[in-house]
Structures are given as structure tokens and as C-alpha cells.
Design a protein around this motif. Structure first.
Motif, mmCIF file in Angstrom:
data_model
loop_
_atom_site.group_PDB
_atom_site.id
_atom_site.type_symbol
_atom_site.label_atom_id
_atom_site.label_comp_id
_atom_site.label_asym_id
_atom_site.label_seq_id
_atom_site.Cartn_x
_atom_site.Cartn_y
_atom_site.Cartn_z
ATOM 1 N N ILE A 38 1.173 -3.300 7.120
ATOM 2 C CA ILE A 38 1.946 -2.579 6.184
ATOM 3 C C ILE A 38 1.048 -1.869 5.039
ATOM 4 O O ILE A 38 1.335 -0.918 4.539
ATOM 5 C CB ILE A 38 2.984 -3.266 5.803
ATOM 6 N N GLN A 39 -0.084 -2.687 4.660
ATOM 7 C CA GLN A 39 -0.807 -2.118 3.286
ATOM 8 C C GLN A 39 -1.586 -1.031 3.813
ATOM 9 O O GLN A 39 -2.174 -0.175 3.085
ATOM 10 C CB GLN A 39 -1.558 -3.218 2.774
ATOM 11 N N HIS A 40 -1.654 -0.764 5.074
ATOM 12 C CA HIS A 40 -2.461 0.323 5.771
ATOM 13 C C HIS A 40 -1.782 1.678 5.662
ATOM 14 O O HIS A 40 -2.067 2.861 5.252
ATOM 15 C CB HIS A 40 -2.623 0.219 7.158
ATOM 16 N N LEU A 41 -0.341 1.256 5.802
ATOM 17 C CA LEU A 41 0.519 2.766 5.800
ATOM 18 C C LEU A 41 0.575 3.406 4.573
ATOM 19 O O LEU A 41 0.942 4.601 4.413
ATOM 20 C CB LEU A 41 1.937 2.148 6.160
ATOM 21 N N ASN A 42 0.346 2.800 3.459
ATOM 22 C CA ASN A 42 0.389 3.590 2.098
ATOM 23 C C ASN A 42 -1.038 3.497 1.509
ATOM 24 O O ASN A 42 -1.233 3.826 0.325
ATOM 25 C CB ASN A 42 1.372 3.224 1.181
ATOM 26 N N VAL B 292 -5.023 -0.424 1.776
ATOM 27 C CA VAL B 292 -6.217 -0.869 2.569
ATOM 28 C C VAL B 292 -6.665 0.140 3.364
ATOM 29 O O VAL B 292 -5.813 0.877 4.121
ATOM 30 C CB VAL B 292 -5.607 -2.382 3.344
ATOM 31 N N ARG B 293 -7.884 0.121 3.680
ATOM 32 C CA ARG B 293 -8.478 1.280 4.572
ATOM 33 C C ARG B 293 -8.811 0.398 5.677
ATOM 34 O O ARG B 293 -9.670 -0.292 5.979
ATOM 35 C CB ARG B 293 -9.573 1.910 3.629
ATOM 36 N N ALA B 294 -8.373 1.181 7.025
ATOM 37 C CA ALA B 294 -8.813 0.715 8.058
ATOM 38 C C ALA B 294 -10.352 0.773 8.441
ATOM 39 O O ALA B 294 -10.942 1.651 7.952
ATOM 40 C CB ALA B 294 -8.138 1.392 9.257
ATOM 41 N N THR B 295 -10.866 -0.364 9.055
ATOM 42 C CA THR B 295 -12.181 -0.419 9.487
ATOM 43 C C THR B 295 -12.511 0.672 10.480
ATOM 44 O O THR B 295 -13.525 1.575 10.459
ATOM 45 C CB THR B 295 -12.538 -1.616 9.930
ATOM 46 N N SER B 296 -11.584 0.981 11.476
ATOM 47 C CA SER B 296 -11.891 1.951 12.159
ATOM 48 C C SER B 296 -10.412 2.550 12.686
ATOM 49 O O SER B 296 -9.308 1.588 12.544
ATOM 50 C CB SER B 296 -12.365 1.697 13.517
ATOM 51 N N GLY B 297 -10.284 3.710 13.254
ATOM 52 C CA GLY B 297 -8.911 4.361 13.559
ATOM 53 C C GLY B 297 -8.450 5.286 12.485
ATOM 54 O O GLY B 297 -9.134 5.272 11.440
#
Lengths: 271, 283
Positions: B50-54, B57-62
Motif C-alpha cells: 500500500i505504501q507503493h500506491l501513494n 515507497v518506490r518499486a524496485t521494478s514494475g
């Protein structure tokens, strides 16, 4: 973000150094630091480097981990190098406007940088290979003689180990609160110094509150288990020297004598 | 306002020797107005996801697309995204800091750069939405009960008028009454304002009653994604990953095995009651 701080961090792995008695490592670190400030010949620094490299190799801690600790004191190192470089009297090599660089200054600066770097590397190697609990145990035991003059050694050691234990918890907590405030639109990166300092208030207030709450809870939990200081308290794992530790002490003694002998032989010469 | 998540992976502490892969190629689509339950065992990667959704946290890939725009684009406005995707963390009451409740709720909208009047209007609205008594508005947030504090914290995020509201374990540590109050409040909010809600929890009971779709995470991967009825039919697999279906599911399956012709997909107690009465021929 703030997770980059490595000073005081423990690196978990299995190695000879990790398994040494913490008192040996404490003593070793002290001996190493003393040896750094013994003399100023190139040969001595070479010997110190070999010793440090050997210990790092034995500890199985990746070098970049130890080097990372240097980042925190980079500014200090640069400053002391600059001061030594420009403010030492002697044979002038280069003259820049009002500043002059001397031969002695160059030597001083280089040695100072090496000393500071090794100092940090040596002491972070100790914390990287010793758990905070072990370290405070060692301190408590080594300073036990102070009890005679009524210094509350055990209590001080306990305070230290609790403080150390709280560092990662508080770092994690800070990270969490910062993220929560960022989710509410807080901005920690932009603006001038005053604006940025102000932006820290929404982080610091909750952080202090939680630190006090945790301290309170811990005190309560300790009292519930009848903790009342060192009186009559025994250890679950008392520190005991074994063969490995005695060998390590011997190595340290040889190292110290070697460095001392080298310095006496070199006199005041650099090369 | 849909969110498209395309094969995101995330690894913690890359290059430190403590690497840990928290997310492994997670993909999903979240449509506007949905009420989604995100379920998983502790450490399954829910909170990281969920921290990716805003964009915290930045995804390592994708990649992640919000409203058709790639949020990892260089000129994408992350702060605007954070105001659109409101994230309420676990134990959000620990982030309260102001001297009174009203000021604390104002913090979010103030950061959006609105006028004072707008900020206060939003704060009032948000506090009303979470059903906090007006007499409390100017009290210190630290004098409130746990459940009330949590409402204030949720209001703090709602005041930013997000299009998507993500709640990470909003009921953790609350008593049954507090838990129902919060969840009822979220449900009412969702119906009233039509915002998208993602509810993170490890309790099936909590989620079953409220959500329209459930996503189950296990070991950093999205394991199931479907309606509650579909998900709970996998209750054996759910058990294997340390989760459980609602108690009703177990009773209904036992009844079925005992020879009573009931509907095993019943989720709530009321549905189960109706189905059992029907099977007994007494409706």
C-alpha cells in the motif's frame, strides 16, 4: 532515509572475531587506538594497516559496511586535513595567496586522515562484531573495580544497553512517523533552513511522546519482574575467557610491542 | 480514477547484506468506487504494497498508473498523488502532534496550500464524517480514548479529500465496539462519498462483512483476488498460509458435510441463518 546510519550497528555473521569475548574486543580496540597515535613513520602505518586488514578479513564483515561509517565523519576528516595542511610550519612547498603548504603539513594531514579513518573503522568494527548487550556486559565487568568507590557500574551499564537498544526502535519509529506525515502532505525536502526545521515538529512531537511511552512501559515491565539493580543479581551467560581469548590477548600484546619497538627503532624519522 | 499496478517488485535494503524481497511481481487493478479488502499474514507484504500506491515507497521494478499516468514519470507530481491517495497508517493515533484536535486535522489540507477558510471547512467536514463529537474539537488529542484518537487520525487524512482511502489495519488494538464503530464509519463514508477504499487487515471476519472484493497476499505475492464468496471457498488454502475464513464458513461447511443442504458461500451470520432455516424448511 535515516537507515543509513551504521555507527553502533551490529552485523550478524559467524566469525572468529564475533565469537571473541567482548572484553578482548574492547581491549583490542583500545590497544589499536593507542597504537595509532604512537608514532608517525610510514612503516608503522603499514603495520597498523596490515593488522586492521587482517582483523577485518577475519571478521567477515564486508568492507563497504565498515567504510560506510566514515561518511558520517567525512566533514570532520576534511576539516582536520585542511587545518593540518595549511597551518603547519616548516619547509614551504606551495604558496597560494596567503596560504602556504609545507612538507610537514602534507605529512601531518595525510597521517591525520589515516588516523581518523582507522579510528572510526576500528571502533565500528568492534560494534559491528559485538552485540550491544555483550558490549555493555564487557564494560560492566571491566569497570567492576569502580564499585569499590561506590560508582553504580551495573546501573550505568544497564542504562547504556537500554539506550543502545532504543536506537533502532526510534529510527524505525521516526521513519514511520515521517512517512505518515508525508502521506498527509508534509514536505521535508524543500524550503529554507527555518522552514525545514519547522517541518520537523510534526515528527518530533509524536517521536518524543512515543519515546516516553516506551520508556514508561519498559520501566513498568522491569519492575513487574522485580528488577532492582545489581544487588545479588547473577548473569545467565557470565563472561568467561577461553583459549581463543587468551590467544587473542597474546596477539594484541605482540602487536603492541611490535609497534612500540618499530617506533623506538625509527626514532622521529618518517621514512 | 483507477489504479493499475503492473508487476511491481520491491526489495528492502538492497546492497546491505540484509536484503529481503517484500513484493514479487504484484499486479492488480483497482477501480473507482470499489471497497477492497487486502488480507495477508503479518509480513506478507501488505503494508509495503500500500505504501507503493501513494508513492512513499518506490518499486524496485514494475510500474503503477494512477488515472492513466505513470507515477514514476520524472515530472509526475508525487505530492498531488499523496493528496489523492490518502493513506492511514497502522496505529495512526501515534502521528497526532498538534495542541488541539481541530488543528491536527487541519495539517493535511494546510499542506495542500488551500486558503484558511477552505482548510477549516475541510477539517470540519472530515471530523463530522468520522462522527466525532463537536465538544471534543478543541481538546488535546492526547486526552482522547484510543478509538477516538484513531478517528481523529483518519479525519486528518480525510480532510485532504482523497479519491482513494487506504486504511492499514484500522482496527488493530481496538475493542469489539471500537472496531465495529470504525468499520461502520468507513462503510458509511464510502457509500456517502463514493471514494475508493482499500482496507488492510488480517481478520477475515472484519473484512467479509464490508468489502466487495478481497485480495489475499502471501509471501510478497498476490495469491487470490476475487469476491468474498470466491475467496472463502478456498478456506483450506487460506488456513495453510495462516489465515482463516470467517467462522460462518466453517459452520456451513460442517453442516453441509453432515448432510444438511445449506449454502456454503454464506458470509454473514444473517445469510447463514437464512440459509439454515431454508434448509430446515422453516422460512
Amino acid at each position: 532515509m535515516i537507515r543509513d546510519i551504521t555507527i553502533g550497528q551490529y552485523y550478524q555473521t559467524k566469525s572468529v572475531i564475533h565469537e571473541l569475548d567482548p572484553r578482548v574486543k574492547l581491549m583490542g580496540t583500545m590497544v589499536f587506538i593507542i597504537s595509532l597515535f604512537f608514532g608517525k613513520s610510514i612503516w608503522m602505518y603499514l603495520a597498523v594497516t596490515v593488522f586492521l586488514a587482517a582483523v577485518i578479513k577475519l571478521s567477515r564483515v564486508p568492507l563497504k559496511f565498515i567504510v560506510k561509517g566514515l561518511k558520517a565523519v567525512l566533514i570532520l576528516i576534511i576539516f582536520s586535513a585542511a587545518f593540518n595542511l595549511f597551518l603547519t610550519d616548516g619547509e614551504v612547498v606551495v604558496r597560494l595567496w596567503k596560504l602556504k603548504i609545507t612538507k610537514e603539513g602534507i605529512y601531518q594531514a595525510v597521517f591525520m586522515v589515516i588516523r581518523l579513518m582507522y579510528l572510526i573503522m576500528g571502533s565500528s568494527l568492534m560494534t559491528l562484531t559485538t552485540t550491544p548487550n555483550n558490549l555493555t556486559d564487557a564494560l560492566e565487568k571491566s569497570l567492576g573495580f569502580l564499585k569499590v568507590i561506590k560508582v553504580p557500574v551495573h546501573e550505568i551499564a544497564m542504562i547504556m544497553s537500554i539506550a543502545l537498544r532504543f536506537i533502532p526502535i526510534l529510527i524505525e519509529e521516526t521513519d514511520k512517523i515521517m512517512k505518515a506525515q508525508m502521506a498527509r502532505g508534509a514536505d521535508f525536502e524543500n524550503g529554507n533552513l527555518i522552514k525545514r526545521a519547522k517541518a520537523m515538529v510534526p515528527v518530533l512531537v509524536p517521536l518524543f511522546i512515543s519515546a516516553f511511552r516506551r520508556a514508561n512501559e519498559l520501566a513498568m515491565a522491569m519492575e513487574a519482574r522485580c528488577y532492582h539493580g545489581s544487588e545479588g543479581r547473577t548473569k545467565m551467560k557470565p563472561l568467561k575467557y577461553n583459549r581463543r581469548d587468551r590467544i587473542a590477548y597474546a596477539v594484541l600484546a605482540v602487536y603492541l610491542c611490535g609497534i612500540a619497538a618499530l617506533n623506538i627503532y625509527m626514532g622521529g624519522r618518517i621514512i | 480514477m483507477s489504479i493499475i499496478v503492473d508487476k511491481i517488485s520491491y526489495t528492502y535494503e538492497i546492497g546491505t547484506g540484509f536484503e529481503r524481497q517484500a513484493l514479487k511481481e504484484v499486479s492488480c487493478v483497482i477501480e473507482k468506487g470499489e471497497f477492497i479488502g487486502l488480507i495477508g499474514h503479518t509480513g506478507s507484504g501488505k503494508s509495503t504494497f500500500i505504501q507503493h500506491l501513494n508513492g512513499l515507497v518506490r518499486a524496485t521494478s514494475g510500474s503503477i498508473y494512477y488515472d492513466g499516468q505513470d507515477i514514476y514519470d520524472k515530472d509526475y507530481n508525487m505530492r498531488e498523488l499523496r493528496s489523492k491517495v490518502g493513506l492511514v497508517f497502522q496505529y495512526p493515533e501515534h502521528q497526532l502532534f498538534e495542541t488541539d484536535i481541530f488543528k491536527d486535522v487541519c495539517f493535511g489540507p494546510k499542506n495542500l496550500g488551500l486558503t484558511k477558510a477552505d482548510v477549516e471547512l475541510r477539517a470540519f467536514e472530515a471530523l463530522r464524517l468520522v462522527g466525532l463529537d463537536e465538544s471534543l474539537y478543541y481538546q488535546s488529542p492526547f486526552d482522547l480514548s484510543g478509538g477516538q484518537k484513531r478517528r481523529v487520525a483518519i479525519a486528518g487524512v480525510l480532510a485532504m479529500k482523497p479519491e482513494v482511502l487506504i486504511l492499514d489495519e484500522p482496527t488493530a488494538g481496538l475493542d469489539p465496539k471500537g472496531r465495529d464503530d470504525i468499520l461502520d464509519c468507513v462503510k458509511a463514508l464510502q457509500q456517502e462519498t463514493g471514494i475508493t477504499v482499500i482496507l488492510v487487515s488480517h481478520s477475515m471476519e472484519d473484512v467479509a462483512k464490508y468489502v466487495g472484493r478481497i485480495m489475499v497476499m502471501n509471501d510478497g505475492m498476490l495469491m487470490f483476488n476475487g469476491t468474498p464468496k470466491e475467496i472463502f471457498s478456498h478456506y483450506r488454502e487460506l488456513e495453510e498460509i495462516g489465515l482463516a475464513a470467517p467462522q460462518v464458513t466453517y459452520i456451513m461447511n460442517d453442516l453441509k458435510n453432515a448432510g444438511l443442504d445449506v449454502d456454503v458461500s454464506a458470509i454473514t451470520v444473517d445469510e447463514a441463518k437464512a440459509s439454515i432455516l431454508k434448509a430446515l424448511g422453516r422460512n
